[in-house]
Design an enzyme around this catalytic site. Structure first.
Site, PDB file in Angstrom:
ATOM      1  N   CYS A  43       0.851  -1.185   0.000  1.00 39.33           N
ATOM      2  CA  CYS A  43       0.000   0.000   0.000  1.00 39.33           C
ATOM      3  C   CYS A  43       0.892   1.243   0.000  1.00 39.33           C
ATOM      4  O   CYS A  43       1.784   1.365   0.834  1.00 39.33           O
ATOM      5  CB  CYS A  43      -0.887  -0.031   1.244  1.00 39.33           C
ATOM      6  N   CYS A  46       0.310   3.120   3.656  1.00 36.73           N
ATOM      7  CA  CYS A  46       0.718   2.600   4.962  1.00 36.73           C
ATOM      8  C   CYS A  46       1.762   1.500   4.888  1.00 36.73           C
ATOM      9  O   CYS A  46       2.256   1.045   5.916  1.00 36.73           O
ATOM     10  CB  CYS A  46      -0.498   2.118   5.752  1.00 36.73           C
ATOM     11  N   CYS A  92      -7.427  -0.976   1.199  1.00 35.79           N
ATOM     12  CA  CYS A  92      -6.424  -1.492   2.131  1.00 35.79           C
ATOM     13  C   CYS A  92      -7.111  -1.743   3.474  1.00 35.79           C
ATOM     14  O   CYS A  92      -7.775  -0.862   4.011  1.00 35.79           O
ATOM     15  CB  CYS A  92      -5.305  -0.471   2.288  1.00 35.79           C
ATOM     16  N   CYS A 115      -8.442  -5.431  -9.983  1.00 38.61           N
ATOM     17  CA  CYS A 115      -8.027  -4.397 -10.924  1.00 38.61           C
ATOM     18  C   CYS A 115      -7.573  -3.208 -10.076  1.00 38.61           C
ATOM     19  O   CYS A 115      -8.401  -2.500  -9.504  1.00 38.61           O
ATOM     20  CB  CYS A 115      -9.232  -4.066 -11.800  1.00 38.61           C
TER      21      CYS A 115
HETATM   22 ZN   LIG Z   1      -2.827   1.009   3.495  1.00 41.00          ZN
END
Ligand SMILES: [Zn+2]
Length: 135
Positions: A43, A46, A92, A115
């Site tokens: 991500c 984070c 996320c 996607c």
């Molecule tokens: Zn994240």
């Protein structure tokens, strides 16, 4: 958990827009669309590891596509009815950053197509991949 002010300093305007305002990068413009190096996609907000190159495939859609997340609990899915379509949004699990959508037209064994916007991802090459790129 990153807040918007921190992210604003760290991310590009497009990365900020996609992850925080549920934006979508234009197809075939993302840096990871045709990326084939071995490693892990984390991500951008984070740093949680979300997908690996092992489940990435070429869907022809213009966005990085995966048929499975790194682990089921790394991402959350939500029903999204914006734009007059019924889609399933992928975020996320740790920081709620918008990642993309999941569709049911992917390859076996899952039949799923995650996607995902390149703008939501940060690639970390595996030890092998790094060795290959060095020198
Ligand atoms: Zn994240």
């Amino acid at each position: 958990m990153p807040n918007r002010e921190d992210l604003q300093k760290r991310l590009t305007p497009e990365q900020l827009h996609v992850t925080q305002d549920k934006g979508t990068e234009r197809p075939f413009t993302g840096k990871y669309v045709n990326y084939k190096t071995k490693g892990v996609y984390a991500c951008i907000c984070c740093g949680t590891e979300l997908f690996t190159s092992d489940t990435k495939y070429d869907s022809g859609s213009g966005w990085p596509s995966f048929w499975l997340p790194l682990a089921g609990d790394r991402v959350h899915t939500h029903r999204d009815t914006s734009l007059g379509m019924i889609r399933v949004e992928v975020t996320c699990a740790r920081c709620n950053a918008h990642l993309g959508h999941v569709f049911e037209d992917g390859p076996q064994p899952t039949g799923l197509r995650y996607c995902i916007n390149s703008a939501s991802l940060d690639f970390h090459p595996s030890a092998d991949g790094a060795a290959g790129e060095a020198s």
